[in-house]
Design a protein around this motif. Structure first.
Motif, PDB file in Angstrom:
ATOM      1  N   HIS A  94       0.821  -1.213   0.000  1.00 18.85           N
ATOM      2  CA  HIS A  94       0.000   0.000   0.000  1.00 18.85           C
ATOM      3  C   HIS A  94       0.855   1.264   0.000  1.00 18.85           C
ATOM      4  N   VAL A 104      -5.247   1.798  -2.284  1.00 17.50           N
ATOM      5  CA  VAL A 104      -4.663   2.559  -1.176  1.00 17.50           C
ATOM      6  C   VAL A 104      -3.149   2.546  -1.337  1.00 17.50           C
ATOM      7  N   ASN A 105      -2.564   3.730  -1.475  1.00 24.58           N
ATOM      8  CA  ASN A 105      -1.109   3.830  -1.574  1.00 24.58           C
ATOM      9  C   ASN A 105      -0.579   4.933  -0.665  1.00 24.58           C
ATOM     10  N   VAL A 107      -0.646   4.413   3.063  1.00 21.50           N
ATOM     11  CA  VAL A 107      -0.913   3.810   4.359  1.00 21.50           C
ATOM     12  C   VAL A 107      -0.051   4.396   5.472  1.00 21.50           C
ATOM     13  N   LYS A 112      -3.837  11.464   6.032  1.00 22.02           N
ATOM     14  CA  LYS A 112      -4.651  11.039   4.891  1.00 22.02           C
ATOM     15  C   LYS A 112      -5.497   9.826   5.245  1.00 22.02           C
ATOM     16  N   LEU A 113      -4.987   8.945   6.103  1.00 20.52           N
ATOM     17  CA  LEU A 113      -5.791   7.811   6.547  1.00 20.52           C
ATOM     18  C   LEU A 113      -7.058   8.283   7.259  1.00 20.52           C
ATOM     19  N   ARG A 116      -9.433  10.254   4.617  1.00 21.70           N
ATOM     20  CA  ARG A 116     -10.138   9.367   3.691  1.00 21.70           C
ATOM     21  C   ARG A 116     -10.879   8.246   4.413  1.00 21.70           C
ATOM     22  N   LYS A 118     -10.212   5.879   6.414  1.00 29.51           N
ATOM     23  CA  LYS A 118      -9.712   4.537   6.663  1.00 29.51           C
ATOM     24  C   LYS A 118      -9.530   4.323   8.161  1.00 29.51           C
ATOM     25  N   LEU A 129      -9.414  -0.055   8.750  1.00 27.23           N
ATOM     26  CA  LEU A 129      -8.031  -0.518   8.726  1.00 27.23           C
ATOM     27  C   LEU A 129      -7.718  -1.333   9.979  1.00 27.23           C
ATOM     28  N   GLU A 216       2.039   8.138  -3.543  1.00 26.67           N
ATOM     29  CA  GLU A 216       0.899   8.263  -4.446  1.00 26.67           C
ATOM     30  C   GLU A 216       1.349   8.709  -5.833  1.00 26.67           C
ATOM     31  N   LYS A 541      -9.080   6.993 -10.897  1.00 24.09           N
ATOM     32  CA  LYS A 541      -8.847   8.156 -10.039  1.00 24.09           C
ATOM     33  C   LYS A 541      -9.073   9.447 -10.820  1.00 24.09           C
TER      34      LYS A 541
END
Length: 936
Positions: A94, A104-105, A107, A112-113, A116, A118, A129, A216, A541
């Motif tokens: 990830h 998911v890139n 992690v 950002k987790l 978004r 997660k 997660l 990303e 995306k």
């Protein structure tokens, strides 16, 4: 990631915060004795109590500070522990090297987790997660080593504490369009001049500005690398080369992929974001690469060139499957006849709705697989022969031979897909109808792709998304059916079937070998063989809806500034007004409206593919990438009175222009490409010009005829100027040379070389020196012999305009960032630095060391007083395009300026200029009656 076996997570112990709160409580409840403190402030008891209170307050503050510091330190430790756990067990799939499993890139990007969703702060059970790590489904069960109980507990404590991010990250500096072009220009200058016309660039700068992490961005790089190599007829994998420190600008060479200008221009026909930047760097990049639009967005390219019809056109694939087979040296009919194929037949492929047959051929590049797909027969089909049911020809178990013409009882297929190896080992894809005609999309009744918006299988992207391993191994069912039903077919047919359908073991080995070779080649592009294939993932995306933040990054503004600009524009409100209130617009609407967005935000001229000019003989680019149609003015040279001007036009002509009447007096015709530099002799009898054709020319304005030509520049002649006596001309070129030659016959007097890309020239009116600007320096040359005697360097952006005062004592130069520098000749440092333009400076004039006027790409003319505290005195805003020429009129009360649309305007400035203190009674000269006043 073997470090998991030795990783130890120590719980963070909470500090004793209640004691601090008790101290605060006692302090706050202590009697203050306000009146006594005022009346008895100098009594021993009052002093003692005051000291005690101050001591207690100091202790409270120390404890509060200690608690805050402890809390911050605890949050930092929790964030570090969470990052360690995620990097140890999740990062490989990830984020590492752009891997994007599960889409998911990011992690290890804790903010950002959370953003978004997660991870849900304070709610481990609500955090997907964490749930997956706790129940053992992430990492996948076969991954080793496994997260320990201590590691999972550390992740849980982090979430329960609010998912703190630890140390705050400073916002990254935005990469402007000017930065991007400067980077590309610097890269081009490292290459051989002849190689530059083969270079093209892809950019990720807008994604960098939007805050995407390097992991990303790496997914985008991987997708781009895989796609360009999947569109290549070259024999090797060659990946785009990053040319900037952030790796957001990537270069390719057309020759790597056997592309040419025709293919690049085909790409540009689809490009909705083409903006022609009006800067020195952009112009130099266009000249070097021989194309108006040498840079495109990488995300758009991946999402568009991976889909038909552009996918087919870049690969140059023909209109029929038969012609494709000729291209790759496959004779499928003869191969089938001679039983040189291997087939696999089965039901339910997951893509096709009914039967499917795979057929493998050897090709010139390795392998060629094609499929025969079948539409589903209607359930009520009743066709009887001699009173019995006739099997449907769409049933491959009843009719495994074909196609038509090769057997008496062929199957009836409805179309299919071809997969073939390119010379570099990657795969290309082709969809065909039942009659083998090329299709952009497969019929929904036969095949579907649930990942596409309309569920249609699209040539290119759908195939890549499905065939992540290249050829998907499938078990043959036809041979097994025949072996178990020996009487189902005639013996003669059965023998042929056994030859064409070799059975599961042999067919599986062929598919696995092809898949292995493909995976090895994919790895060379930086991408992975993964369920979440890079090209299709990035396509999805890109196709998501555009929000305010995304839109702002794509137009080079902050979110707040973009919202304000939308609110102030009726056009933008109509198109994308939902962005300012927290809504979104579809990607299709955004792309459709981008032309209006660019115009409203003054991002630059819009690229129009239908206006491309003739190509070079070797088809590597345009003969003149700077050519423009219609009225255009790349540079103005005004006569001292302002009533006459010389105009460098984008239509290959030089215009001798009547400013008041707004019409041509003469057209000077001879250049074979756009003209970018002009100059007039003081007496107005002769003109000079320079253009994209690499020539500088002298003209007799009385006859309108060319009097001399200088042909020894090898690139755009970007600057010309007359010596004070009018008998000599100085010309400068993008080839780095400045030449001094005779007006009457073009004979060379002296030459200075290797100065760098010459952007502007001014000759000292006193005849002593020449000022030459390049992207990185202002260079002074002796007018008599061309020798350099002074150099000023290190500028934040390329210098783009230069002027010398009439007395020869002052030099003014402007750059692409809108900054103007004023030097007094002989001094080491600039005396003044003027800022205020919102775009690059395209023209400058200096009256003396005090008064300066500048014109810029922000469509303004600005008057500066270097002696004033606020040096910008006024801005003239009546132009509607870049101001490409400015001059003080000889009357001293006016200026005249011309813009890129061939519009010249005078400006009355005596209201701003104050007479010197030592001459209070001196009257300014009157302005000419025929030039109307214009106010700012």
């Amino acid at each position: 990631m073997k470090c998991a076996s030795v990783l130890t997570i120590e719980p963070v112990q909470p500090r004793n915060k209640p004691s601090a709160r008790r101290n605060v409580s006692r302090s706050c409840n202590r009697p203050h004795g306000q009146g006594r403190l005022i009346n008895d402030s100098f009594s021993p008891s009052a002093i003692q109590e005051t000291w005690s209170m101050r001591t207690t307050l100091f202790v409270v503050l120390v404890l509060l500070g200690s608690a805050a510091a402890g809390t911050a330190e605890e949050a930092k430790q929790l964030a570090q522990q969470a990052t360690t756990v995620l990097k140890t067990h999740c990062y490989r799939c990830h984020g590492q090297d752009g891997s994007v499993e599960g889409a998911v890139n990011f992690v290890t990007d804790l903010p950002k987790l959370v953003a978004r969703k997660k991870v849900v702060p304070n709610d481990p059970k609500g955090s997907r997660l964490f749930r997956r790590m706790e129940d053992g489904t992430m990492p996948p069960p076969d991954e080793q080593p496994r997260p320990s109980a201590a590691e999972i507990a550390a992740l849980k404590r982090w979430i329960e504490a609010g998912a703190p991010t630890g140390e705050s990250v400073l916002p990254r500096a935005a990469i402007t369009q000017g930065n991007m072009y400067a980077t590309v220009l610097a890269d081009l200058e490292t290459l051989d001049r002849r190689a530059r016309r083969f270079q093209r660039y892809f950019t990720l700068t807008h994604l960098h500005n939007a805050g995407l992490s390097d992991e990303e961005l790496q997914t985008y790089r991987n997708a781009l690398s895989k796609l360009v190599n999947s569109l290549s007829w070259g024999s090797k994998i060659v990946n785009p080369v990053a040319v900037d420190a952030n790796r957001t600008v990537l270069r390719i060479d057309l020759r790597w992929y056997v592309w040419d200008a025709t293919i690049w221009n085909r790409v540009l026909q689809e490009y909705p974001y083409g903006v022609l930047d009006d800067s020195v760097s952009a112009r130099a990049v266009a000249v070097g690469t021989a194309t108006k639009q040498p840079i495109v967005r990488a995300d758009w390219f991946v999402a568009t060139a991976s889909r038909a019809p552009l996918y087919y056109d870049v690969l140059q694939l023909p209109g029929t499957l038969a012609d494709l087979e000729k291209l790759i040296r496959v004779d499928s009919t003869e191969n089938i006849k001679q039983e040189r194929v291997a087939r696999v037949g089965f039901n339910g492929s997951g893509i096709s709705r009914f039967n499917r047959i795979l057929e493998r051929h050897d090709s010139a590049q390795g392998m060629y697989w094609r499929t025969y797909d079948f539409d589903e027969p209607p359930a009520n089909l009743v066709a009887r022969v001699n009173g019995g049911m006739l099997a449907d020809r769409r049933n491959i178990f009843a009719f495994p031979l074909g196609p038509g013409g090769l057997t008496d009882n062929p199957f009836q297929h409805a179309g299919g897909e071809a997969i073939f190896a390119l010379p570099n080992g990657l795969h290309a894809f082709y969809l065909a109808s039942a009659v083998n005609a090329r299709l952009d999309k497969g019929p929904l009744a036969i095949v579907s792709d649930p990942k596409r918006p309309d569920r249609a299988v699209e040539a290119g992207v759908s195939c890549m998304s499905c065939h992540v391993t290249g050829i998907l191994p499938k078990a043959d069912q036809v041979r097994d059916y025949l072996d178990k039903n020996p009487k189902a077919l005639k013996r003669t047919e059965a023998d042929v079937i056994r030859s064409l359908y070799p059975g599961q073991d042999i067919a599986m080995k062929l598919m696995e070998a092809d898949a292995k070779r493909y995976g090895e080649v994919v790895a060379k592009t930086g991408a992975r063989v993964s369920r979440f294939e890079a090209v299709s993932t990035i396509t999805q995306k890109y196709e998501t809806e555009v929000d305010l933040s995304t839109g702002a990054s794509e137009v080079g503004l902050s979110a707040d500034e973009f919202r304000a600009r939308i609110s102030n524009s009726e056009t933008l409100v109509r198109h994308i007004g939902s962005l300012r209130i927290g809504g979104t617009v579809t990607r299709q609407i955004w792309a459709q409206a981008f032309g209006d967005i660019a115009r409203e935000l003054q991002l630059g001229g819009l690229y129009q593919a239908n206006l491309n000019g003739p190509t070079l003989k070797d088809n590597t680019g345009e003969l003149d990438p700077l050519e423009a149609r219609g009225d255009s003015a790349n540079q103005w040279a005004f006569a001292p009175g302002g009533r006459r001007a010389l105009v460098a036009s984008g239509d290959r002509s030089v215009r001798y222009y009547d400013v008041e009447a707004r019409r041509d007096i003469k057209r000077l015709v001879g250049h074979t490409a756009s003209v970018w530099a002009v100059a007039l002799t003081p007496d107005g009898k002769f003109a000079a010009s320079g253009g994209m054709d690499g020539t500088a020319r002298a003209w007799d304005l009385t006859t309108g005829l060319e009097s001399a030509r200088f042909d020894d520049h090898t690139s755009l002649v970007s600057a010309v100027a007359f010596a004070p006596n009018g008998k000599w001309i100085v010309s400068g070129s993008f080839d780095g040379s400045v030449v001094y030659w005779k007006t009457v016959n073009g004979q060379e007097g002296w030459r200075a070389e290797k100065l760098g890309l010459v952007t502007a020239i001014a000759v000292d009116p006193q005849g002593a020196f020449v000022a030459v600007t390049t992207p990185s320096a202002l260079v002074l040359l002796n007018l008599a012999n061309g020798r350099e005697f002074k150099r000023y360097g290190t500028f934040a952006a390329p210098l783009s305009a230069v002027a010398i005062s009439p007395n020869g004592k002052w030099i003014a130069a402007g750059n692409d960032l809108g900054t103007v520098y004023i030097w007094q000749v002989g001094e080491e440092e600039a005396r003044f630095t003027l800022t205020g333009h919102e775009g690059g400076v395209r023209s400058v004039a200096i009256k003396d060391g005090r008064w300066v006027i500048t014109g810029g790409t922000d469509r303004t003319l600005r008057l500066w007083d270097t002696a004033a505290a606020k040096q910008e005195v006024a801005a003239f805003r009546q132009h509607t395009a870049s101001v490409t020429g400015v001059a003080f009129l000889e009357n001293g009360t006016q200026t005249v300026s011309g813009d890129g649309t061939l519009r010249a305007l005078p400006w009355k400035i005596d209201q701003f200029i104050v007479a010197p203190a030592d001459a209070p009674n001196k009257e300014l000269p009157k302005a000419p009656d025929r030039i109307p006043y214009a106010r700012p």
